[in-house]
Design a protein around this motif. Sequence first.
Motif, short mmCIF file in Angstrom:
data_model
loop_
_atom_site.label_atom_id
_atom_site.label_comp_id
_atom_site.label_asym_id
_atom_site.label_seq_id
_atom_site.Cartn_x
_atom_site.Cartn_y
_atom_site.Cartn_z
N UNK A 1 0.84 -1.21 0.00
CA UNK A 1 0.00 0.00 0.00
C UNK A 1 0.88 1.26 0.00
N UNK A 2 1.86 1.24 -0.88
CA UNK A 2 2.76 2.39 -1.05
C UNK A 2 2.08 3.44 -1.91
N UNK A 3 2.20 4.69 -1.51
CA UNK A 3 1.60 5.80 -2.25
C UNK A 3 2.54 6.43 -3.27
N UNK A 4 3.82 6.26 -3.03
CA UNK A 4 4.81 7.00 -3.85
C UNK A 4 6.10 6.19 -3.91
N UNK B 1 -1.28 2.33 -13.49
CA UNK B 1 -1.82 2.87 -12.26
C UNK B 1 -0.94 3.93 -11.61
N UNK B 2 0.18 4.25 -12.25
CA UNK B 2 1.13 5.22 -11.71
C UNK B 2 1.39 6.32 -12.73
N UNK B 3 1.94 7.42 -12.26
CA UNK B 3 2.30 8.53 -13.15
C UNK B 3 3.57 9.20 -12.63
N UNK B 4 4.30 9.78 -13.55
CA UNK B 4 5.48 10.56 -13.17
C UNK B 4 5.04 11.94 -12.70
N UNK B 5 5.60 12.40 -11.62
CA UNK B 5 5.22 13.68 -11.03
C UNK B 5 6.48 14.53 -10.88
N UNK B 6 6.35 15.81 -11.26
CA UNK B 6 7.49 16.73 -11.15
C UNK B 6 7.51 17.41 -9.78
N UNK B 7 8.71 17.49 -9.22
CA UNK B 7 8.95 18.26 -8.00
C UNK B 7 10.09 19.24 -8.31
N UNK B 8 9.71 20.45 -8.74
CA UNK B 8 10.73 21.41 -9.19
C UNK B 8 11.80 21.65 -8.12
N UNK B 9 13.03 21.68 -8.60
CA UNK B 9 14.16 21.89 -7.70
C UNK B 9 14.79 20.60 -7.20
N UNK B 10 14.12 19.47 -7.49
CA UNK B 10 14.62 18.18 -7.00
C UNK B 10 14.95 17.22 -8.14
N UNK C 1 7.32 8.67 -8.79
CA UNK C 1 6.10 8.03 -9.25
C UNK C 1 5.03 8.14 -8.17
N UNK C 2 3.80 8.51 -8.58
CA UNK C 2 2.69 8.55 -7.63
C UNK C 2 1.47 7.86 -8.24
N UNK C 3 0.54 7.48 -7.40
CA UNK C 3 -0.67 6.79 -7.84
C UNK C 3 -1.54 7.73 -8.69
N UNK C 4 -2.07 7.18 -9.78
CA UNK C 4 -2.95 7.97 -10.64
C UNK C 4 -4.19 8.42 -9.88
N UNK C 5 -4.74 7.56 -9.07
CA UNK C 5 -5.99 7.85 -8.36
C UNK C 5 -5.77 8.31 -6.92
N UNK C 6 -4.56 8.77 -6.62
CA UNK C 6 -4.30 9.30 -5.29
C UNK C 6 -3.83 8.23 -4.32
N UNK C 7 -3.49 8.64 -3.12
CA UNK C 7 -2.94 7.71 -2.12
C UNK C 7 -3.90 6.57 -1.79
N UNK C 8 -3.33 5.39 -1.55
CA UNK C 8 -4.15 4.24 -1.17
C UNK C 8 -3.88 3.80 0.27
N UNK C 9 -2.86 4.38 0.90
CA UNK C 9 -2.49 3.89 2.23
C UNK C 9 -3.58 4.12 3.26
N UNK C 10 -4.47 5.07 3.01
CA UNK C 10 -5.53 5.37 3.98
C UNK C 10 -6.86 4.74 3.59
N UNK C 11 -6.90 3.98 2.52
CA UNK C 11 -8.15 3.37 2.07
C UNK C 11 -8.31 1.97 2.66
N UNK C 12 -9.45 1.73 3.27
CA UNK C 12 -9.82 0.40 3.77
C UNK C 12 -8.76 -0.17 4.71
N UNK C 13 -8.29 0.67 5.62
CA UNK C 13 -7.33 0.22 6.62
C UNK C 13 -6.08 -0.33 5.98
N UNK C 14 -5.61 -1.46 6.51
CA UNK C 14 -4.41 -2.09 5.95
C UNK C 14 -4.75 -3.35 5.16
#
Length: 746
Positions: free
Chosen positions: A561-564, A583-592, A599-612
Amino acid sequence: MESSALARRDVYKWGLITALGVVAGYGAVLLANVRHFYTDDTESQYAPLWVMLGNRLRDGQFPAMVPEHWMAGNYAIEEAGLLNPPQLLIDLIAPSVDNVALYATIVKLLFAIVLGLGVYRVCLEYGASAPWSAVAGVAIPFTGWLLFFDEASWYTAFVGTAWLVHAWASGVRYARGRSGPIPTFVFLYLAISVQYIFPAVEAGLMIGAVAVGEVVYQRKWVPSLWLLAVSACAALAGLATYLPSILSAKVTWRGTAQINNDQFLTVPWSESLNASLPSTLPAYSSWWGYVQPMPVVYIAWFLIPALAFIDWHKARENWREFTAIALVAIMGLMWTAGPGTIGPLRWPARVLPMVALGLLVLVCVLLGRYATFDGWRRRGVAAGVLIGLLFVRSFSAAPRELGWHVLAAVSVAALGAAVVWLARTKGMVAACVLTLVAVFPIAYVQVWAVQPTPMSWNLPENRSEMKAAFPDFPGTTLQLADRGPIPPAEKNLKGAYGSLVFGNYAKDLELTYVSGYTPNGHFWFGEMLCMRWDTSVCPDAFRRAFEVEPTTGRTIVDLMKVDRVVLQRSMYPDARNLPAPEGWKWVDYPGHEQYISVLERVNGPISTRNGRVAATSGVVATSVSESDMDSRVRVNSDNGGQVVFARLGWPGYRATLNGRDIPIRVVAKTFVALDIPAGTKNGDLELTWRPPGWKIGGASILLGLLGVGALQWAFLRSRRRDEDLDSPEDTDEPTTPQPDLVDAKS
């Protein structure tokens, strides 16, 4: 009565001098390197760990387990000191201090004072004068291994030693009837519960030495039996600290019990002949080759030459009193020479503080009782010969440092001559003061001479600056990187440390990263991602992380259940040019961009969905409640199936379905999985983790407390009986001289 009060005041005065001397010595070291006490494991493991544990404690959680930290998340088996009250106080304060280097230095200074005063107490118990006891107390924190390893880096070893010496002093007092058992119990428990095995084993050896020594000295068995009894109570109370590690060992890197001698960090006995030359660079195998860059076998400049100024005839008459001290030193010398590994005990050089402790206490006690300057010329020649031997041995170990060895030998000889002159003309107190003060410039020069220290990770110091420079990464992050290839010039916030974490650095940032610094990593998880103790991985880790686990049909990062996923650019230079996994996408973090690809989830974080709940097969599972140690899930299954949790398969898990135990298994030797029987309707599935052996540990703590309570009762009862025997009997006869007798005498 007045004499007793003066003696007591003298003890307190020199105790204060000991504490102030340690502070002055720390000041000298910091002048040479302000980060000396914030290096290696302290910056990468301990200080960030205090911050994380403190935050959890403030939130009302007991942080024995943090599942999202995966390989390093089982803090019941890490060096967290979860059952050590002073350590919990340090943890609670840590999140309020922005400068972690400053906080670590202050914490270590306090324990250095505790250590110095403990050695001061030990010397006093064996009859040394207060000034020479103070010399030992001030010198001990600046002995080689303590100064350059345990104080600079290996914090738990240092703290364990600090508590151990007080247990030694209190143990002698108890065996000789001058104190009750509670102080010995408390200090032994504190030494054991720092959650580092070396001080615990060393405490056992020390108590054994004191027990034997008291039998030899008192020629009675009973006092030593009382001492062994209170030590057994402390061991019972401390058992809870190590039971989780023992019962979890089979799944960790430390799972194999073996004894071998690989020569790595094993120190030959002959290196003890270097103990008084500040320039010594001993010869044995370590990370830096054969000749060491730091004087780790150094003890004190006066230790060896001072042997010439002891009245050995008088000392031999009272040799029985010093048996325990000699045994401590001998056991330390034997251990440092090998074997290289005894089960979880590896790298025997770690026991050098025990050698320094035994020899320093022995020499200072002998000086404090039998120092003599009769025939000072003859004794001076003998001291010169000893200094010559120091020079020859140190030159033999590191011949390229000839100039430093000559300067050190001349300096030790000059200091010794000055001490002898002061002792003969101004008295022993003046000689002790010079002996003590000389510790400070030597510590300064020794630390200054090895800059930049070969141990530093050069992690940042201010948490506010770290957070400002670092990307905001909510949720659970898996980093795939290697610390080794990063150039020293890039180990700063403007470089790699502004984008990458290693060790426990993420805990300073208050971010959730997979794994951290761990000497007890989960073997199968480490194999799965080829992840090492400092979070570094091999280049194949990227492929492995997105590999599909066949029994679940889910990727490893899904089961976690990794988000990133953060990739080190230097390790994966072309990754950003490849399509992102499904299910993943490349995300820019300027300056880094120079250091990381993200890489981050296309549909957002999953670590908080449906417990563990990470994967299901033939089961509908809905999280009801979740905590670090418990997962409660509502399950339905017509034909039976399985539920896989984003939890590492540590020993200690228990599962129930509608109140009945069900078996636990692991998927890919890593993830906790439960089989749900067919026909389950609205089943109440509860998965709980407790440190293995916690019930036995709790019972052993209770037994230890009851035992020391019984020993304290017996001690008080015995003391009252002795007081009754010593008090005058009630009679009708006068208890003062008759007037006529007084007059007759006058």
